[in-house]
Design an enzyme around this catalytic site. Structure first.
Site, short mmCIF file in Angstrom:
data_model
loop_
_atom_site.label_atom_id
_atom_site.label_comp_id
_atom_site.label_asym_id
_atom_site.label_seq_id
_atom_site.Cartn_x
_atom_site.Cartn_y
_atom_site.Cartn_z
N ASP A 1 -2.83 -9.84 6.48
CA ASP A 1 -1.96 -9.65 7.64
C ASP A 1 -1.04 -10.86 7.69
OD1 ASP A 1 -0.70 -9.52 10.10
OD2 ASP A 1 -2.53 -9.10 11.24
N VAL B 1 16.36 3.47 1.20
CA VAL B 1 15.32 4.18 0.47
C VAL B 1 14.60 5.15 1.41
CG1 VAL B 1 13.17 3.91 -0.82
CG2 VAL B 1 15.03 2.26 -1.12
N ASN C 1 7.28 -8.56 0.56
CA ASN C 1 7.85 -7.25 0.86
C ASN C 1 7.52 -6.75 2.26
OD1 ASN C 1 8.76 -4.33 0.13
ND2 ASN C 1 6.61 -4.10 0.70
N ASN D 1 0.80 -1.22 0.00
CA ASN D 1 0.00 0.00 0.00
C ASN D 1 0.83 1.27 0.00
OD1 ASN D 1 0.41 -1.03 2.85
ND2 ASN D 1 -0.25 1.08 3.27
N LYS D 2 2.16 1.15 0.21
CA LYS D 2 3.00 2.36 0.26
C LYS D 2 4.45 1.99 0.02
CE LYS D 2 3.52 1.94 5.30
NZ LYS D 2 3.37 2.62 6.61
N ASP E 1 8.70 6.16 4.87
CA ASP E 1 8.39 6.35 6.28
C ASP E 1 9.07 5.29 7.14
OD1 ASP E 1 6.81 4.22 5.50
OD2 ASP E 1 4.96 5.01 6.35
N LYS F 1 16.73 -10.15 8.96
CA LYS F 1 17.02 -10.22 7.53
C LYS F 1 18.07 -11.29 7.22
CE LYS F 1 14.08 -7.15 6.14
NZ LYS F 1 12.90 -7.55 5.33
N TYR G 1 16.20 -6.07 13.93
CA TYR G 1 15.91 -6.00 12.49
C TYR G 1 16.98 -6.69 11.64
CZ TYR G 1 15.07 -3.99 7.88
OH TYR G 1 14.84 -3.83 6.53
N SER H 1 17.61 -6.95 3.04
CA SER H 1 18.37 -5.72 3.26
C SER H 1 19.83 -6.07 3.38
CB SER H 1 17.90 -5.04 4.56
OG SER H 1 18.79 -4.00 4.91
#
Length: 245
Positions: free
Chosen positions: A61, A201, A88, A13-14, A204, A172, A168, A146
């Site tokens: 979800d 990138v 993603n 969605n973004k 947000d 990955k 995080y 990443s």
């Protein structure tokens, strides 16, 4: 069965996910926009359609078994098969000042939440979609990873890898290892499975810090989602080429 290829992009969605969906749409794919939030999902679908893409919303979800099963059933009804799956959707987990996740004081609930989305979510979605992928003549799976998941880069004192991110970054690395296991298991089936690094990138997700645009970040995932038959599988790639594990 329609000859139009169908793709599902999670977290579409973004940001990078939206641009992956947009890029695949421009290439003629019918694109499922996977996202949790209904309003944001439908707004993204409307934008994609306004730009000429054949897009449809997929309530999804990745941390919820029932949601994932329902998404697979929707794709079954909409297309009957799946040609490209782009995993993603991802979360960073709570960060301290300076985007730091200090392993010495790390909340285990943060680790669990990050792994549930970034790793277990990929397993949930991939396994639910495999029956549909197996119906495709050229199925592709792309896991958006990443460079912080690269153990080689993290261990190299001469490589700039940013702050310590103890939830995080290992998620990955876990995702990269999982990508290899899927590639090994699915070798010889025609299903190509690869990991993609979009680079830093400005979205947000990063607090809009980074030299790359979402469209630039989407380039490698799109390339891997549209690999020709006989292309690589079990690799980790960025725009410049292969990323070391």
């Amino acid at each position: 069965m329609s000859e139009t290829k169908t793709a599902l992009v999670t977290g579409a969605n973004k940001g990078i996910g939206y641009e992956i969906a947009a890029g695949l749409g421009r290439l003629g794919y019918r694109v499922g926009v996977g996202a949790r939030d209904a309003a944001r999902r439908e707004a993204a679908v409307d934008r994609l359609r306004a730009d000429g893409a054949d897009a449809f919303g997929v309530p999804l979800d990745v941390t919820d078994d029932r949601s994932v099963a329902a998404a697979a059933a929707l794709l079954e009804r909409q297309a009957g098969r799946l040609d490209a799956l782009v995993n993603n959707a991802g979360v960073s987990g709570e960060m301290g000042p300076g985007w730091l996740q200090d392993p010495t004081v790390l909340d285990l609930e943060v680790v669990r939440a990050v792994v549930d989305t970034n790793v277990l979510g990929v397993v949930r979605v991939t396994n639910a979609m495999l029956p549909l992928l197996r119906r495709s003549a050229s199925p592709r799976i792309v896991n958006v990873s990443s460079s912080v998941g690269s153990l080689a880069r993290q261990a190299d004192p001469d490589t700039e890898v940013g702050p310590v991110m103890a939830a995080y970054a290992p998620s990955k690395s876990f995702l990269n290892a999982l990508t290899l296991q899927y590639a090994r298991q699915l070798a010889g089936t025609g299903i190509l499975v690869n990991a993609a690094c979009p680079g830093l990138v400005a979205t947000d997700f990063t607090g809009f810090h980074g030299p790359r645009t979402p469209a630039e970040g989407a380039a490698t995932p799109i390339r891997l989602a549209t690999l020709p038959d006989g292309g690589p599988s079990g690799g980790f790639f960025e725009d410049a080429g292969v990323v070391p594990w």
